[in-house]
Write an enzyme that holds these catalytic residues in place. Structure first.
Site, mmCIF file in Angstrom:
data_model
loop_
_atom_site.group_PDB
_atom_site.id
_atom_site.type_symbol
_atom_site.label_atom_id
_atom_site.label_comp_id
_atom_site.label_asym_id
_atom_site.label_seq_id
_atom_site.Cartn_x
_atom_site.Cartn_y
_atom_site.Cartn_z
ATOM 1 N N LYS A 175 1.981 -3.744 6.521
ATOM 2 C CA LYS A 175 2.424 -3.697 5.116
ATOM 3 C C LYS A 175 3.942 -3.466 5.045
ATOM 4 O O LYS A 175 4.645 -4.091 4.241
ATOM 5 C CB LYS A 175 1.671 -2.602 4.350
ATOM 6 C CG LYS A 175 0.177 -2.888 4.181
ATOM 7 C CD LYS A 175 -0.085 -4.162 3.386
ATOM 8 C CE LYS A 175 -1.544 -4.547 3.322
ATOM 9 N NZ LYS A 175 -1.789 -5.860 2.728
ATOM 10 N N TYR A 212 -2.287 -1.431 10.817
ATOM 11 C CA TYR A 212 -2.500 -1.945 9.460
ATOM 12 C C TYR A 212 -1.331 -1.538 8.552
ATOM 13 O O TYR A 212 -0.720 -2.368 7.868
ATOM 14 C CB TYR A 212 -3.819 -1.412 8.885
ATOM 15 C CG TYR A 212 -3.889 -1.507 7.386
ATOM 16 C CD1 TYR A 212 -4.171 -2.719 6.762
ATOM 17 C CD2 TYR A 212 -3.623 -0.395 6.582
ATOM 18 C CE1 TYR A 212 -4.184 -2.811 5.385
ATOM 19 C CE2 TYR A 212 -3.640 -0.479 5.203
ATOM 20 C CZ TYR A 212 -3.916 -1.687 4.604
ATOM 21 O OH TYR A 212 -3.916 -1.778 3.236
ATOM 22 N N SER A 251 0.839 -1.207 0.000
ATOM 23 C CA SER A 251 0.000 0.000 0.000
ATOM 24 C C SER A 251 0.864 1.243 0.000
ATOM 25 O O SER A 251 1.970 1.246 0.576
ATOM 26 C CB SER A 251 -0.859 -0.020 1.268
ATOM 27 O OG SER A 251 -1.437 1.234 1.497
#
Ligand code: UFG
Length: 349
Positions: free
Chosen positions: A155, A151, A126
């Site tokens: 990544k 979150y 992302s």
């Protein structure tokens, strides 16, 4: 036919990617635990492509189940790994769940790839890894920022886990695709996004407001340093994004690829403000949207959009759809979803 294992293949980006792999002549094998998607997505894929992919209901954090699936599919040429938890706000509330799901899932997949000789990985990363970049558009050389959320941190850590694993296992190759903001749906309206409960993201909130499920869209802040004061993002059509995965798998296995690990920004290369997205939606659909300006949302960055030169040149991939086509596709999907809601909506909380 070349097999591709697609984890999270009934999810939003996963399902569109399954369609593009079938269209390109591959045989996708889906692994999904259906925690945030619906089995009826397979019907949508079949309607579009005329093919029903092999499906395993299994959780990527269940290493025993993964071993069995990889054993049965050890002739796959690559894994496209989507399966992960993805709600930024929820990750702040439940960090351990995010670290467990996203990191254990990846570790299991890498372990099974090693064990069963499936040597190519395309990983869903992302643009969140860049935070608020100082220089725009953001290139792949931009250093990683401190993650804004658990979150986002999963990544960053995932890209590191992949690189460390590759160093120890020369046969493996991987590509991380750093997505900007995926929106829209397949133009057939047979598959699209299925948000769980009240949407956090802009596009499903717009379509649910327009159809009357939500009363009013709040635009989170109009005092940013942008032309109309609302934040800028790079909104990429989900079908364009799906095609980037096919390009990545082709490149991964081509003689042109001399790198064990590579990473690409996947966006349009163009930034749009929140008000521009609203205007595009109203223009493409002819539907007037009820919205108001509200305060800033905590954690939002001001502006980010991609420099996509590397993906354009190396992968030979480029986003093709316009923002108007994309907002219209999101609306067509929303309308169909409401007709088919009983069959498709997962759950609301
Ligand atoms: N927005 C509103 N009102 C809403 C929802 C969103 O004004 O009801 C605005 C946000 O403030 C932001 C823009 O719309 O300016 C886009 O917001 P989204 O929530 O759709 O997307 P984000 O850019 O916040 O987050 C996305 C992905 C994350 C990823 C992040 C990386 O959803 O998974 O990009 O920057 F981590």
């Amino acid at each position: 036919m070349k097999k591709i294992i697609i984890t999270g293949g009934t999810g939003y980006i996963g399902s569109h990617t399954v369609v593009e792999f079938i269209n390109a002549g591959y045989e996708p094998i889906i692994i999904d635990n259906l925690s945030n998607s619906n089995i009826n997505v397979l019907d949508g894929i079949e309607k579009i492509t005329g093919k029903r992919p092999t499906f395993y209901k299994a959780d990527v954090t269940d290493n025993f189940a993964m071993d069995k699936i990889f054993y049965e599919n050890d002739d796959a040429i690559a894994v496209v790994h989507f399966a992960a938890s993805k709600a930024v706000g929820e990750s702040v509330q439940k960090p351990l769940m995010y670290y467990r799901n996203n990191l254990n899932g990846l570790i299991n997949i890498l372990e099974q790839m090693e064990k069963h000789g499936v040597n190519g990985l395309v990983f869903s990363s992302s643009c969140t890894v860049y935070g608020q970049p100082e220089i725009l558009p953001v290139t792949e050389n931009t250093p990683f920022a401190k993650a804004e959320s658990p979150y986002g941190n999963t990544k960053k850590i995932s890209e590191e886990i992949i690189q460390d694993t590759l160093k120890a296992t020369p046969a493996l190759k991987a590509i991380a695709l750093r997505y900007f903001n995926p929106i829209g749906a397949h133009p057939s309206a047979y598959i699209g996004e299925l948000p769980n409960g009240t949407p956090n993201n802009l596009m499903p909130y717009i379509t649910q407001t327009a159809i009357g499920i939500r009363e009013c869209l709040s635009v989170f802040g109009n005092d940013y340093n942008t032309p109309d004061g609302t934040p800028i993002r790079d909104y990429i059509n989900v079908v364009d994004l799906a095609k980037a995965h096919v390009a990545a798998v082709k490149y991964l296995n081509s003689h042109k690829n001399d790198k064990q690990f590579d990473f690409f920004n996947i966006g349009t290369g163009k930034g749009s403000t929140v008000l521009e997205v609203i205007n595009s939606f109203e223009r493409s659909t002819g539907v007037k949207l009820n919205y108001k300006i509200a305060g800033r949302r905590a954690g939002d960055i001001e502006k980010v959009w991609a420099d996509t030169t590397k993906a354009n040149k190396v992968l030979g991939w480029k986003a093709e759809k316009t923002l108007d086509e994309t907002t219209l596709s999101a609306w067509e999907w929303e309308k169909r979803l409401r007709v088919k809601s009983e069959e498709l909506i997962v759950k609301s909380h």
